[in-house]
Design an enzyme around this catalytic site. Structure first.
Site, short mmCIF file in Angstrom:
data_model
loop_
_atom_site.label_atom_id
_atom_site.label_comp_id
_atom_site.label_asym_id
_atom_site.label_seq_id
_atom_site.Cartn_x
_atom_site.Cartn_y
_atom_site.Cartn_z
N ARG A 138 87.31 -67.98 85.75
CA ARG A 138 87.57 -69.33 85.25
C ARG A 138 89.07 -69.54 85.14
O ARG A 138 89.86 -68.64 85.42
CB ARG A 138 86.94 -69.50 83.86
CG ARG A 138 87.40 -68.37 82.90
CD ARG A 138 87.10 -68.67 81.47
NE ARG A 138 87.28 -67.52 80.61
CZ ARG A 138 88.44 -67.09 80.13
NH1 ARG A 138 89.56 -67.71 80.47
NH2 ARG A 138 88.50 -66.05 79.32
N LYS A 146 80.36 -56.30 82.02
CA LYS A 146 81.54 -55.44 82.16
C LYS A 146 81.21 -54.09 82.80
O LYS A 146 82.03 -53.51 83.50
CB LYS A 146 82.19 -55.22 80.79
CG LYS A 146 82.64 -56.52 80.11
CD LYS A 146 83.64 -57.30 80.96
CE LYS A 146 84.17 -58.53 80.26
NZ LYS A 146 83.23 -59.64 80.18
N GLU A 195 84.87 -46.89 76.79
CA GLU A 195 86.03 -46.64 77.63
C GLU A 195 87.01 -45.79 76.85
O GLU A 195 87.10 -45.90 75.62
CB GLU A 195 86.74 -47.95 78.00
CG GLU A 195 86.15 -48.71 79.15
CD GLU A 195 87.00 -49.92 79.52
OE1 GLU A 195 86.68 -50.54 80.55
OE2 GLU A 195 87.96 -50.24 78.81
N GLU A 245 89.18 -56.46 83.29
CA GLU A 245 88.08 -57.39 83.52
C GLU A 245 88.55 -58.49 84.46
O GLU A 245 89.75 -58.64 84.70
CB GLU A 245 87.57 -58.01 82.21
CG GLU A 245 88.59 -58.87 81.49
CD GLU A 245 88.05 -59.43 80.18
OE1 GLU A 245 86.88 -59.18 79.85
OE2 GLU A 245 88.81 -60.12 79.49
#
Length: 452
Positions: A293, A117, A201, A289
């Site tokens: 997939r 991340k 964050e 993020e």
């Protein structure tokens, strides 16, 4: 490069869903399963099914070597990882390629880059994609964490650098809370992801969680397939998703699409993926993020666009160009997905046990992706989601009205489920109006009705 046989390295509803598209393409399907799943529908429905170990995921569904060896022994050309488990594991993707098999997903280097991340934040910032203010690298210890939190400004969120799915996240509003939380988040990150690295964050208060579906081929074409609203969450995990978002303004929607495509292009993405954003009260957007997939909630996008995203994944894996250009992708109507969990609807605690009976609704505009049937045992070893109910129609109002009847018709006996919560949610004025954020379920409980 034509794929003939696919091994699905997953279980439950997503294994069945992937197999469904494989069958429409005339492909042979190989299932792998743990001892706990031997009686599950996805095992019975496969052309070939191979047991790969005992119930714990570390000894079965995360056993990379056993999965790859099974693929070779059964003559598989490719491995589809589904979502969760090994789907975003760059080491597994690399091992698959080294074994001479096709990994249905992006290149290992891209998974690696977006899976960390901190690296992903830095990459997005360099590409001009807005990111939440935070640290530019992993936190080494308490002293650095306190200094960085002071720079960013409280409240802050501690996050696992290698994490996902809401695991390894904690809000801290004071230095004391940060000092107390840091060791536990690091320990959880190590336990779940094998990496104790964390970062900070700034907490965006009462945001909406909006994600954009993207797809990219090896010929350099990247498109979006619109957005999904994913703000109905418990414990940072999604419960209800809808396409399109009922609340973002048209100009915000365009900024989301532009940022998502730019994000995918910045990392040379190939495959189907999702770029997730937070949208604050002023409709500023922040990169959260990128999931490299298929998403759990991909069916709402399929219902609105009429496209089969697994089919797209397989085309891209075979080196084919995207089936549509951006101007050819249309959004028609609205769709909502309700995740049905084997859990207490008030405490959210899992409710394993045997399903005595299960009544699944049918009809136009109704889709059910279920991993279980009557007689199956819901074990404590895996995620408690047992099915997804997707309802679609011309307008959101029509979809919500249809949802009332459909959710009443959906019955599961023998275990507790969150169906009462989903039914009551339709009566919540904020949800009905489409004006809700990620805190909706914080003030919403089911106990003989709705309590706020």
């Amino acid at each position: 490069m034509g794929i003939k046989t696919i091994l699905i390295a997953n279980r439950g509803e997503i294994a069945r869903r992937i197999a469904r598209t494989c069958r429409t393409r005339g492909l042979r399907v190989v299932a792998v399963y743990s001892e706990a799943d031997k009686d599950m529908p996805f095992v019975r429905e496969a052309d070939v099914a191979v047991s790969i170990g005992p119930p714990p995921v570390a000894q079965s569904y995360l056993n990379m070597d056993a999965i790859i060896q099974t693929a070779k022994q059964t003559g598989a050309d490719a491995i589809h990882p589904g979502y969760g488990l090994l789907s975003e594991n760059a080491t597994f993707a690399r091992k698959v390629e080294e074994a001479g098999l096709v990994f249905i997903g992006p290149r290992p280097a891209v998974i690696e880059r977006m899976g960390d991340k901190v690296t992903a934040r830095r990459t997005m910032a360099e590409a001009g994609v807005p990111v939440v203010p935070g640290t530019e690298r992993g936190i080494s210890g308490e002293e650095e964490a306190l200094a960085e939190a002071e720079r960013i400004g409280y409240p802050v969120m501690i996050k696992a650098s290698a994490g996902g799915g809401g695991i390894g996240m904690q809000v801290c509003r004071t230095p004391d809370e940060l000092k107390k939380a840091l060791p536990s988040v690091q320990a959880k990150a190590k336990a779940y992801f094998g990496d104790s690295a964390v970062f900070l964050e700034r907490l965006i208060e009462r945001p909406r969680h909006v994600e954009v579906q993207v797809a990219a081929d090896s010929q350099g074409h990247t498109v979006h397939l619109f957005e999904r609203e994913c703000s109905v969450q418990r414990r940072n995990q999604k419960v209800v998703e809808e396409c399109l978002s009922p609340s973002v303004r048209p100009e915000t929607r365009e900024r989301l699409y532009d940022a998502a495509v730019r994000a995918a292009e910045a990392v040379g993405y190939t495959g189907v993926g999702t770029v997730e954003f937070l949208v604050d009260e002023q409709e500023r957007i922040y990169f959260l993020e990128m999931n490299t997939r298929l998403q759990v909630e991909h069916p709402v996008t399929e219902m609105v666009t009429g496209q089969d995203l697994v089919d797209w994944q397989l085309d891209i894996a075979e080196g084919k160009p995207l089936p549509l250009r951006q101007h050819e992708i249309k959004a028609r109507g609205h769709a909502v997905e309700y995740r049905i969990y084997a859990e207490d609807p008030t405490t959210f605690l899992p409710s394993p046990g045997k399903i005595r009976s299960m009544t699944v609704p049918e009809g136009e505009g109704i889709r059910v992706d279920a991993g279980v049937e009557a007689g199956n045992e819901v074990t404590p070893f895996y995620d408690p989601m047992i099915a997804k109910l997707i309802v679609s129609g011309p307008t959101r109002e029509m979809v919500l009205e249809k949802s009332r009847a459909v959710l009443e018709e959906f019955r599961v006996e023998g275990i507790r489920t969150n169906l009462p919560l989903l039914r009551a949610l339709l009566d919540h004025p904020d949800f009905a109006d489409g004006r809700y954020d990620t805190q909706l379920l914080q003030y919403f409980r089911v106990d003989g009705g709705v309590r706020r």
